[in-house]
Design a protein around this motif. Structure first.
Motif, mmCIF file in Angstrom:
data_model
loop_
_atom_site.group_PDB
_atom_site.id
_atom_site.type_symbol
_atom_site.label_atom_id
_atom_site.label_comp_id
_atom_site.label_asym_id
_atom_site.label_seq_id
_atom_site.Cartn_x
_atom_site.Cartn_y
_atom_site.Cartn_z
ATOM 1 N N LEU A 181 0.845 -1.330 -0.115
ATOM 2 C CA LEU A 181 0.152 -0.076 0.046
ATOM 3 C C LEU A 181 0.905 1.290 -0.003
ATOM 4 O O LEU A 181 0.308 2.199 -0.362
ATOM 5 N N GLN A 182 2.052 1.223 0.770
ATOM 6 C CA GLN A 182 2.803 2.306 0.838
ATOM 7 C C GLN A 182 4.129 2.194 0.198
ATOM 8 O O GLN A 182 5.280 2.851 0.566
ATOM 9 N N ARG A 183 4.409 0.861 -0.708
ATOM 10 C CA ARG A 183 5.491 0.566 -1.323
ATOM 11 C C ARG A 183 6.643 0.335 -0.298
ATOM 12 O O ARG A 183 7.835 0.771 -0.843
ATOM 13 N N HIS A 184 6.350 -0.256 0.830
ATOM 14 C CA HIS A 184 7.646 -0.540 1.666
ATOM 15 C C HIS A 184 8.250 -1.827 0.930
ATOM 16 O O HIS A 184 7.404 -3.085 0.697
ATOM 17 N N PRO A 185 9.636 -1.770 0.696
ATOM 18 C CA PRO A 185 9.983 -2.968 0.137
ATOM 19 C C PRO A 185 10.032 -4.071 0.999
ATOM 20 O O PRO A 185 10.170 -3.919 2.257
ATOM 21 N N GLN A 186 9.797 -5.411 0.314
ATOM 22 C CA GLN A 186 9.741 -6.589 0.923
ATOM 23 C C GLN A 186 10.377 -7.751 0.355
ATOM 24 O O GLN A 186 10.239 -7.742 -0.957
ATOM 25 N N ILE A 187 11.585 -8.346 0.805
ATOM 26 C CA ILE A 187 12.229 -9.607 0.128
ATOM 27 C C ILE A 187 11.934 -10.614 0.897
ATOM 28 O O ILE A 187 12.444 -10.764 2.183
ATOM 29 N N SER A 188 11.214 -11.703 0.353
ATOM 30 C CA SER A 188 11.141 -12.993 1.032
ATOM 31 C C SER A 188 12.502 -13.963 0.457
ATOM 32 O O SER A 188 12.737 -13.869 -0.478
ATOM 33 N N TYR A 189 12.753 -14.784 1.343
ATOM 34 C CA TYR A 189 13.862 -15.578 1.062
ATOM 35 C C TYR A 189 13.303 -17.198 1.061
ATOM 36 O O TYR A 189 13.995 -18.114 0.543
ATOM 37 N N PHE A 190 11.894 -17.620 1.367
ATOM 38 C CA PHE A 190 11.303 -18.611 1.130
ATOM 39 C C PHE A 190 10.023 -18.479 0.521
ATOM 40 O O PHE A 190 9.416 -19.818 0.451
ATOM 41 N N SER A 191 9.385 -17.516 0.338
ATOM 42 C CA SER A 191 7.996 -17.673 -0.073
ATOM 43 C C SER A 191 7.940 -17.838 -1.867
ATOM 44 O O SER A 191 8.583 -16.805 -2.388
ATOM 45 N N THR A 192 7.272 -18.827 -2.120
ATOM 46 C CA THR A 192 7.508 -19.150 -3.650
ATOM 47 C C THR A 192 6.119 -19.179 -4.671
ATOM 48 O O THR A 192 6.146 -19.528 -5.525
ATOM 49 N N SER A 193 5.243 -18.745 -3.827
ATOM 50 C CA SER A 193 3.933 -18.717 -4.570
ATOM 51 C C SER A 193 4.117 -17.801 -5.795
ATOM 52 O O SER A 193 4.520 -16.892 -5.678
ATOM 53 N N PRO A 194 3.405 -18.227 -6.912
ATOM 54 C CA PRO A 194 3.521 -17.679 -8.191
ATOM 55 C C PRO A 194 2.539 -16.483 -8.008
ATOM 56 O O PRO A 194 2.747 -15.657 -8.784
ATOM 57 N N LEU A 195 1.422 -16.354 -7.222
ATOM 58 C CA LEU A 195 0.768 -15.273 -7.039
ATOM 59 C C LEU A 195 1.327 -13.867 -6.605
ATOM 60 O O LEU A 195 0.968 -12.804 -7.004
ATOM 61 N N LEU A 196 2.685 -14.127 -6.035
ATOM 62 C CA LEU A 196 3.358 -13.091 -5.524
ATOM 63 C C LEU A 196 4.225 -12.321 -6.714
ATOM 64 O O LEU A 196 4.558 -11.253 -6.351
ATOM 65 N N SER A 197 4.083 -13.033 -7.893
ATOM 66 C CA SER A 197 4.561 -12.347 -8.933
ATOM 67 C C SER A 197 3.706 -11.321 -9.878
ATOM 68 O O SER A 197 4.050 -10.595 -10.749
ATOM 69 N N ASP A 198 2.530 -11.229 -9.304
ATOM 70 C CA ASP A 198 1.476 -10.216 -9.934
ATOM 71 C C ASP A 198 2.032 -8.701 -9.326
ATOM 72 O O ASP A 198 1.647 -8.488 -7.993
ATOM 73 N N ARG A 199 2.436 -8.179 -10.364
ATOM 74 C CA ARG A 199 2.873 -6.656 -9.676
ATOM 75 C C ARG A 199 1.693 -5.946 -9.512
ATOM 76 O O ARG A 199 2.068 -4.878 -8.883
ATOM 77 N N SER A 200 0.699 -6.047 -9.941
ATOM 78 C CA SER A 200 -0.632 -5.295 -9.983
ATOM 79 C C SER A 200 -0.890 -5.327 -8.529
ATOM 80 O O SER A 200 -1.590 -4.422 -7.896
ATOM 81 N N GLN A 201 -0.861 -6.571 -7.877
ATOM 82 C CA GLN A 201 -1.478 -6.853 -6.324
ATOM 83 C C GLN A 201 -0.316 -6.654 -5.339
ATOM 84 O O GLN A 201 -0.522 -6.067 -4.297
ATOM 85 N N PHE A 202 0.939 -6.944 -5.846
ATOM 86 C CA PHE A 202 2.003 -6.799 -4.842
ATOM 87 C C PHE A 202 3.300 -5.944 -5.538
ATOM 88 O O PHE A 202 4.472 -6.744 -5.916
ATOM 89 N N PRO A 203 3.088 -4.698 -5.573
ATOM 90 C CA PRO A 203 4.108 -3.935 -6.174
ATOM 91 C C PRO A 203 5.309 -3.681 -5.541
ATOM 92 O O PRO A 203 6.393 -3.360 -6.364
#
Length: 866
Positions: A155-177
């Motif tokens: 929502l506020q574009r705070h960077p998040q880097i996961s080291y183990f979350s692999t769901s393809p859903l997280l590649s959707d830039r419109s939902q998870f920018p």
């Protein structure tokens, strides 16, 4: 190591606004710029009873996971390593806030809000104090947790880097920018696992998936890829994450009832454990497990009690990297260096099986069974997953995640004013940058309007770690897909080893590279286990689907007549070329046998010998008649006709030879015409003899008009006319529709019959009909004149000869029509020889008997009788 401080012990310097929330705690490494961390150090929890009359209590975290604590230390190690490096972020000290999410969704949410609020009481959309500049969050472990966090952070574009979350859903830039990850997306893993299943020839597999975003997204892509490749799904069951222990029993029943020997499990470690516990209880063995990266290197599942179940497991693991100095760091931690760090205390107690006096709740000093921790214990002596650095997978991705943030911060710090990537070439201040959208500090009532582009730098970051591995992100925030393929092998020391047996690289032309000889399956050897619904169909068979069952369940049906399949599991058989035929196994086409009545075979030899032998007899009789040409028996009934008939009979016997041998085009043209003409000549001679007898005996009366026909002229006319008719008919046949040689591939399977096509069946049967007409007339005339007086009368013998002739050819017609190939030719030869022999024996043997054995009867007086 910098001192770690428990957040719960810090006094809130600013007591302004806050919402009532359960208090959360975490570990802090102070610094000028803070990197947040959310990960599950515990993987089980107890939920408090809720009465709805009082505020719910805090859930209790259980089962400390050494491996996950190693991940935490990898983050701390990376931060300390960066701080020691004068070339990275000079004059800037990185700090860390780490929160134990306890594998609980609500705890992950609390930790995220805690990091954003920077206060011990998490308050949504509030930042009540600024202890240090906040850069972003590393985590979480689970995809479901990361999705929840990413929706808030995005929502506020705070960077998040996961080291183990692999769901393809997280590649959707419109939902998870603002989401990134240093581990490949399950989109790659699912396709890789499908290739792995196909590589080993498994076509009948079971699927298990945890009922969350990670499991369902991954298993959906995997299932699509498997079905596309022709692999069938024996079953697909969901593991319910919150009641996995209750859900295990029905899943085990499905596994036991299924014939699938390979099961792909798309789940995290915590939800696989109850399933394997139930497998051990019910002693279900003989299954090969295919693991995802979430549990393929699990320390808990590598325990001895799972040996009989999980030995031989194969799966994808995060690519292992090198972290120089990490082992030393792991062995250097001690509770005395961070007395307020409860996680270190818990770790120490779990690792050494002891309790710290006055540090553990409900500690009973007088319990004689309780072992006290002294602090003199040595971490180097432990053999647990915490200090196992032989293969660094998730710790390495966590380490890379911290470095990715640090490198982005270094790019932000090195920005030169006027040359920056933002409006009018501006740059951001590393100690005072904000999220992409302005955040209102409600506690200080000030509005921040400056824009931060740390997200921009993270998207553009590209660097190499100490071991040379390149780290970067694509447009969807994904890292390159590179997996190790590991095989679970039980070692001689009584421990489960995760042996690397191959790699999967999405950027390589050959994605999958596996050393099959290095794999040890559950059977104890490297013989690949089979998992098929139906056994493979051998060459010579084709797969016929079973009604109402998947395509992998089939029955093997032999190829139809004339068709072959030269490979296993053929879906159809192919027809052989016209000149070839399947062998006995029907796996290849071999040349067809060419069939015709040959001179070399037994039947051909017998017929040849008979034909030649019989052809000599008329010649011998002709020689005998020529010797006794002036005797009454020879002169009787026209001596010339007898000579001509003997010659014709000899040619009849020899004409059968034309039917033997390879039916060439020339033979086909000649044989029926020659047979028809020669037999017409032969029967014409018999007819002329019969007519001569009738006329001779009816012309005795001087006043009879037939007297003028007495003499050889009538015989010649009959023979010439009757023969010419057949000659003209044969010429017309050869001109209009001539016979020709052909290959008959339909009559007898597997055999090419070389035969003569008669061209016109009408002409063929007309030729035979004409012979039958001549023979019938001869028979009728001879039969009517059989009782005429005088011994010169041959009518009796002609009657018998014509009767034999007609009998043979009337029997020939049905026999000829019912036989095929060379036996049809043999039948015609037999008819030729039989009918010719009938004529020869019936007409000439009585005369030969008189000439040779009873010469006294060869006088006019005896022949005339009384």
């Amino acid at each position: 190591m910098s001192s770690l401080v428990s957040v719960s012990s810090r006094q809130n310097s600013r007591r302004g606004c806050h919402l009532e929330r359960p208090e959360v705690t975490g570990v802090v490494l102070p610094g000028q710029v803070l990197i947040g961390g959310v990960l599950p150090v515990h993987d089980d929890r107890i939920y408090p009873d809720t009465s709805f009359t009082a505020q719910p209590g805090q859930l209790i975290c259980q089962r400390f996971v050494f491996q996950n604590y190693q991940f935490l230390q990898a983050m701390v190690f990376a931060v300390e390593e960066i701080n020691r490096n004068p070339h990275l972020l000079p004059n800037i000290t990185l700090g860390f806030w780490i929160y134990d999410s306890c594998s609980a969704l609500q705890k992950a949410l609390e930790g995220t809000l805690w990091l954003l609020t920077q206060n011990k009481m998490p308050v949504p959309n509030y930042q009540c104090q600024r202890i240090a500049q906040f850069a972003g969050i590393i985590g979480d472990f689970s995809s479901t947790h990361s999705i929840l966090m990413a929706r808030i952070l995005g929502l506020q574009r705070h960077p998040q880097i996961s080291y183990f979350s692999t769901s393809p859903l997280l590649s959707d830039r419109s939902q998870f920018p603002s989401f990134f990850r240093t581990i490949p997306s399950d989109d790659f893993q699912s396709r890789g696992l499908a290739q792995l299943v196909i590589h080993f020839g498994w076509t009948w597999v079971g699927l298990l998936s945890v009922d969350n975003d990670y499991g369902q997204q991954g298993i959906q892509i995997l299932q699509q890829e498997l079905l596309k490749a022709g692999v069938c799904i024996a079953f697909s069951e969901k593991i319910l994450p919150h009641v996995a222990h209750r859900n295990a029993l029905p899943i085990i029943q499905v596994i036991k009832q299924s014939s699938a020997n390979v099961i792909v499990v798309f789940s995290n470690e915590a939800n696989v454990v109850p399933l394997m516990e139930e497998m051990v209880k019910q002693n279900v063995t003989g299954k090969t497990w295919v693991a995802t990266e979430a549990w393929t290197t699990s320390a808990i599942l590598s325990m001895k009690k799972y040996k009989g179940i999980l030995t031989g497991t194969i799966g994808f693991a995060i690519h292992s990297g090198e972290m120089p100095g990490f082992e030393k760091h792991l062995n250097s931690i001690h509770p005395s260096k961070s007395s307020e760090d409860s996680l270190v205390t818990v770790f120490w107690e779990e690792a050494f099986g002891c309790k710290w006096e006055n540090k553990t709740k409900n500690f009973n000093l007088w319990d004689n069974t309780t072992k006290l921790c002294t602090g003199a214990e040595e971490l180097q002596s432990l053999r647990i997953s915490y200090n196992d650095v032989t293969t660094l997978r998730a710790p390495y991705t966590a380490y890379s995640s911290v470095y990715a943030v640090a490198m982005a911060l270094m790019d932000l710090q090195s920005c030169q004013s006027g040359r920056g990537p933002f409006q009018q070439g501006s740059c951001s201040d590393i100690l005072d940058f904000q999220p992409w959208q302005g955040v209102i500090d409600f506690c200080s009532s000030s509005t921040i309007t400056s824009l931060s582009q740390l997200l921009h730098y993270i998207q553009k970051v590209r660097f190499r770690n100490a071991d040379g591995t390149e780290v970067f992100f694509d447009n969807q925030g994904n890292a390159p897909a590179w997996y190790d393929i590991v095989n679970w092998q039980w070692g001689p020391g009584g421990t489960m080893k995760h042996v690397k047996v191959g790699v999967y690289d999405s950027s390589a032309s050959q994605n999958l590279a596996i050393n099959s000889n290095a794999i040890i399956w559950a059977s104890g050897n490297n013989q690949i286990p089979t998992s098929v619904c139906s056994p493979s169909c051998l060459a010579g068979f084709w797969k016929a689907a079973k009604e109402g069952e998947p395509s992998c369940c089939f029955q093997c049906v032999p190829c139809p007549l004339g068709e072959t399949s030269n490979q296993t599991d053929s879906v159809e058989c192919s027809k052989c070329p016209w000149n070839r035929w399947p062998n006995e196994r029907q796996d290849q086409c071999i040349p067809k046998n060419i069939d015709f009545l040959s001179y070399e075979e037994t039947l051909g030899i017998i017929l040849t010998v008979i034909s030649i032998t019989l052809s000599i007899i008329p010649s011998a009789i002709l020689g005998l008649f020529n010797r006794y040409c002036d005797t009454p028996i020879v002169k009787a009934n026209n001596r010339f006709l007898s000579y001509l008939l003997l010659l014709a009979l000899s040619l009849c016997f020899l004409s059968s030879l034309v039917f033997l041998g390879f039916p060439s085009h020339e033979k086909c043209l000649v044989r029926q015409a020659a047979f028809g003409i020669i037999f017409s000549l032969c029967v014409s001679c018999v007819l002329a003899k019969t007519i001569t007898v009738v006329i001779a005996f009816n012309a005795v009366n001087p006043n009879n008009k037939l007297k003028r026909w007495v003499g050889p002229r009538l015989s010649y006319v009959v023979v010439i006319v009757c023969t010419l008719i057949q000659i003209f008919q044969s010429i017309a046949w050869l001109v209009i529709s001539p016979p020709y040689s052909q290959y008959n591939i339909y009559t007898q399977p597997g055999i090419i019959i070389v035969e003569c096509n008669e061209g016109s069946t009408i002409a063929f049967w007309s030729m035979l009909g004409y012979l039958g007409l001549l023979a019938s007339i001869s028979f009728i005339v001879a039969f009517l004149s059989r009782k005429l007086p005088d011994s010169f009368n041959e009518a009796k013998f002609i009657t018998f000869s014509m009767l034999a002739f007609l009998s043979v050819w009337l029997s020939f017609i049905p026999a000829y029509l019912s036989t095929k190939g060379k036996y049809m030719v043999a039948m015609e030869i037999f008819a030729i020889l039989s009918s010719s022999s009938g004529l020869l024996f019936c007409i000439f043997f009585p005369k030969c008997y008189i000439l040779i054995l009873r010469p006294e009867m060869n006088t006019k007086e005896f022949l005339r009788g009384r």
